[in-house]
Design an enzyme around this catalytic site. Structure first.
Site, PDB file in Angstrom:
ATOM      1  N   ASP A  97      56.929  48.946  42.879  1.00 36.14           N
ATOM      2  CA  ASP A  97      55.917  48.474  43.833  1.00 36.14           C
ATOM      3  C   ASP A  97      54.573  48.428  43.109  1.00 36.14           C
ATOM      4  O   ASP A  97      54.068  49.462  42.661  1.00 36.14           O
ATOM      5  CB  ASP A  97      55.872  49.464  45.003  1.00 36.14           C
ATOM      6  CG  ASP A  97      54.805  49.144  46.022  1.00 36.14           C
ATOM      7  OD1 ASP A  97      54.003  48.214  45.816  1.00 36.14           O
ATOM      8  OD2 ASP A  97      54.765  49.856  47.044  1.00 36.14           O
ATOM      9  N   ASP A 150      50.893  40.050  48.500  1.00 35.67           N
ATOM     10  CA  ASP A 150      49.510  39.923  48.994  1.00 35.67           C
ATOM     11  C   ASP A 150      49.280  40.870  50.175  1.00 35.67           C
ATOM     12  O   ASP A 150      48.303  41.647  50.191  1.00 35.67           O
ATOM     13  CB  ASP A 150      49.278  38.454  49.401  1.00 35.67           C
ATOM     14  CG  ASP A 150      47.836  38.124  49.717  1.00 35.67           C
ATOM     15  OD1 ASP A 150      46.956  38.977  49.487  1.00 35.67           O
ATOM     16  OD2 ASP A 150      47.591  37.000  50.193  1.00 35.67           O
ATOM     17  N   SER A 185      54.695  33.417  42.513  1.00 38.68           N
ATOM     18  CA  SER A 185      55.315  32.198  43.073  1.00 38.68           C
ATOM     19  C   SER A 185      56.795  32.297  43.419  1.00 38.68           C
ATOM     20  O   SER A 185      57.347  31.350  43.973  1.00 38.68           O
ATOM     21  CB  SER A 185      55.138  30.974  42.144  1.00 38.68           C
ATOM     22  OG  SER A 185      53.862  30.394  42.293  1.00 38.68           O
ATOM     23  N   GLY A 221      54.282  39.121  51.728  1.00 44.11           N
ATOM     24  CA  GLY A 221      54.714  39.439  50.373  1.00 44.11           C
ATOM     25  C   GLY A 221      53.827  40.455  49.693  1.00 44.11           C
ATOM     26  O   GLY A 221      53.312  41.388  50.316  1.00 44.11           O
ATOM     27  N   ASN A 244      46.916  33.105  48.052  1.00 42.93           N
ATOM     28  CA  ASN A 244      46.907  31.685  48.448  1.00 42.93           C
ATOM     29  C   ASN A 244      45.504  31.143  48.204  1.00 42.93           C
ATOM     30  O   ASN A 244      44.548  31.909  48.051  1.00 42.93           O
ATOM     31  CB  ASN A 244      47.341  31.504  49.905  1.00 42.93           C
ATOM     32  CG  ASN A 244      46.515  32.355  50.846  1.00 42.93           C
ATOM     33  OD1 ASN A 244      45.323  32.157  50.991  1.00 42.93           O
ATOM     34  ND2 ASN A 244      47.148  33.350  51.451  1.00 42.93           N
TER      35      ASN A 244
HETATM   36  N1  AR6 Z   1      55.169  44.966  44.449  1.00 39.70           N
HETATM   37  C1  AR6 Z   1      55.625  44.074  43.530  1.00 39.70           C
HETATM   38  N2  AR6 Z   1      56.176  42.888  43.873  1.00 39.70           N
HETATM   39  C2  AR6 Z   1      56.258  42.603  45.195  1.00 39.70           C
HETATM   40  C3  AR6 Z   1      55.804  43.483  46.211  1.00 39.70           C
HETATM   41  C4  AR6 Z   1      55.219  44.706  45.790  1.00 39.70           C
HETATM   42  N3  AR6 Z   1      54.746  45.602  46.654  1.00 39.70           N
HETATM   43  N4  AR6 Z   1      56.044  42.897  47.424  1.00 39.70           N
HETATM   44  C5  AR6 Z   1      56.646  41.713  47.177  1.00 39.70           C
HETATM   45  N5  AR6 Z   1      56.783  41.536  45.840  1.00 39.70           N
HETATM   46  P1  AR6 Z   1      55.306  36.586  47.211  1.00 39.70           P
HETATM   47  P2  AR6 Z   1      54.390  33.975  46.176  1.00 39.70           P
HETATM   48  C6  AR6 Z   1      57.393  40.430  45.093  1.00 39.70           C
HETATM   49  O1  AR6 Z   1      55.982  35.914  48.351  1.00 39.70           O
HETATM   50  O2  AR6 Z   1      55.783  33.458  46.100  1.00 39.70           O
HETATM   51  C7  AR6 Z   1      51.610  35.294  50.424  1.00 39.70           C
HETATM   52  O3  AR6 Z   1      51.653  35.057  51.799  1.00 39.70           O
HETATM   53  C8  AR6 Z   1      58.359  39.520  45.818  1.00 39.70           C
HETATM   54  O4  AR6 Z   1      59.627  40.167  45.976  1.00 39.70           O
HETATM   55  O5  AR6 Z   1      54.506  37.801  47.477  1.00 39.70           O
HETATM   56  O6  AR6 Z   1      53.465  33.722  45.013  1.00 39.70           O
HETATM   57  C9  AR6 Z   1      50.338  34.791  49.779  1.00 39.70           C
HETATM   58  O7  AR6 Z   1      49.228  34.942  50.627  1.00 39.70           O
HETATM   59  C10 AR6 Z   1      58.438  38.355  44.842  1.00 39.70           C
HETATM   60  O8  AR6 Z   1      59.336  38.681  43.773  1.00 39.70           O
HETATM   61  O9  AR6 Z   1      54.300  35.567  46.429  1.00 39.70           O
HETATM   62  C11 AR6 Z   1      50.674  33.343  49.546  1.00 39.70           C
HETATM   63  O10 AR6 Z   1      50.451  32.564  50.710  1.00 39.70           O
HETATM   64  C12 AR6 Z   1      57.014  38.310  44.268  1.00 39.70           C
HETATM   65  O11 AR6 Z   1      56.391  39.540  44.653  1.00 39.70           O
HETATM   66  C13 AR6 Z   1      52.136  33.369  49.214  1.00 39.70           C
HETATM   67  O12 AR6 Z   1      52.653  34.553  49.816  1.00 39.70           O
HETATM   68  C14 AR6 Z   1      56.159  37.153  44.771  1.00 39.70           C
HETATM   69  O13 AR6 Z   1      56.440  36.912  46.139  1.00 39.70           O
HETATM   70  C15 AR6 Z   1      52.373  33.485  47.738  1.00 39.70           C
HETATM   71  O14 AR6 Z   1      53.759  33.360  47.485  1.00 39.70           O
END
Ligand code: AR6
Length: 183
Positions: A16, A40, A127, A38, A30
């Protein structure tokens, strides 16, 4: 798993990112810099109001953050002193500039780290969640972009971590390490 690029330690860790013991963590944000889900959502919950306040200032002065670029805010309640917010591409078909924009996220984030004299930084897998970028492809782009920038620049952080949330993502990055570094 750990490897060395010039003077920099590159570490792949499953975990994490909000718990990372580094100076800066990178957020997969975003372009409006408004809170999302996610990683964020997790970073904003753990960091508290200071992050949203700083994002609000950037929204009013710069209108947000374009895809492929990065901005920096304080880390608030996080261990990390800074959060670097970068905006990855939404996956379309792979022929719409996605690899270049994704590489730019990693390199722009590292440039901000260099400018702010940050010695340790942790990235998530940008992403590959809500934005739908296939993880095997994204992992190769990410590690290649980091390798190139480290080899080209002076004063890069001495520690660069990738903190991958789930086992499948961690495995993709381990495989990509073999592809990109041959080890
Ligand atoms: N620690 C590490 N990685 C994580 C954690 C964490 N605590 N939580 C999730 N992940 P995403 P994106 C991973 O969806 O695709 C948001 O709404 C997750 O499993 O967070 O770039 C933003 O505001 C995945 O492998 O980011 C944008 O609108 C990775 O982080 C949008 O999502 C990225 O997943 C960005 O989408």
């Amino acid at each position: 798993m750990q490897t060395q690029i010039a003077e920099t330690n590159l570490e792949l860790i499953q975990g994490d990112i909000t718990k990372a013991q580094v100076e800066a963590i990178v957020n997969a944000a975003n372009s409006a810099l408004v809170g999302g889900g996610g990683v964020d959502g997790a970073i904003r919950r753990a960091g508290g109001d200071a992050i949203e306040q700083a994002c609000a200032e950037i929204r009013s002065s710069e209108g947000g953050c374009p895809t492929g670029k990065a901005v920096i805010t304080p880390g608030g309640n996080l261990h990390a002193k800074y959060v670097i917010h970068t905006v990855g591409p939404v996956w379309e078909d792979g022929n719409s500039g996605e690899p270049e924009l994704l590489a730019s996220c990693y390199q722009e984030s590292l440039q901000l780290a260099i400018e702010n004299d940050i010695q340790s930084i942790a990235f998530p897998s940008i992403s590959t969640g809500i934005f739908g970028y296939p993880t095997e492809k994204a992992a190769v782009v990410a590690l290649t972009a980091v390798k190139e920038l480290v080899l080209q620049s002076n004063a890069v952080p001495s520690t660069i971590q990738f903190i991958l949330f789930d086992e499948a993502t961690h495995t993709c990055y381990l495989d990509a390490l073999l592809t990109v570094f041959g080890k």
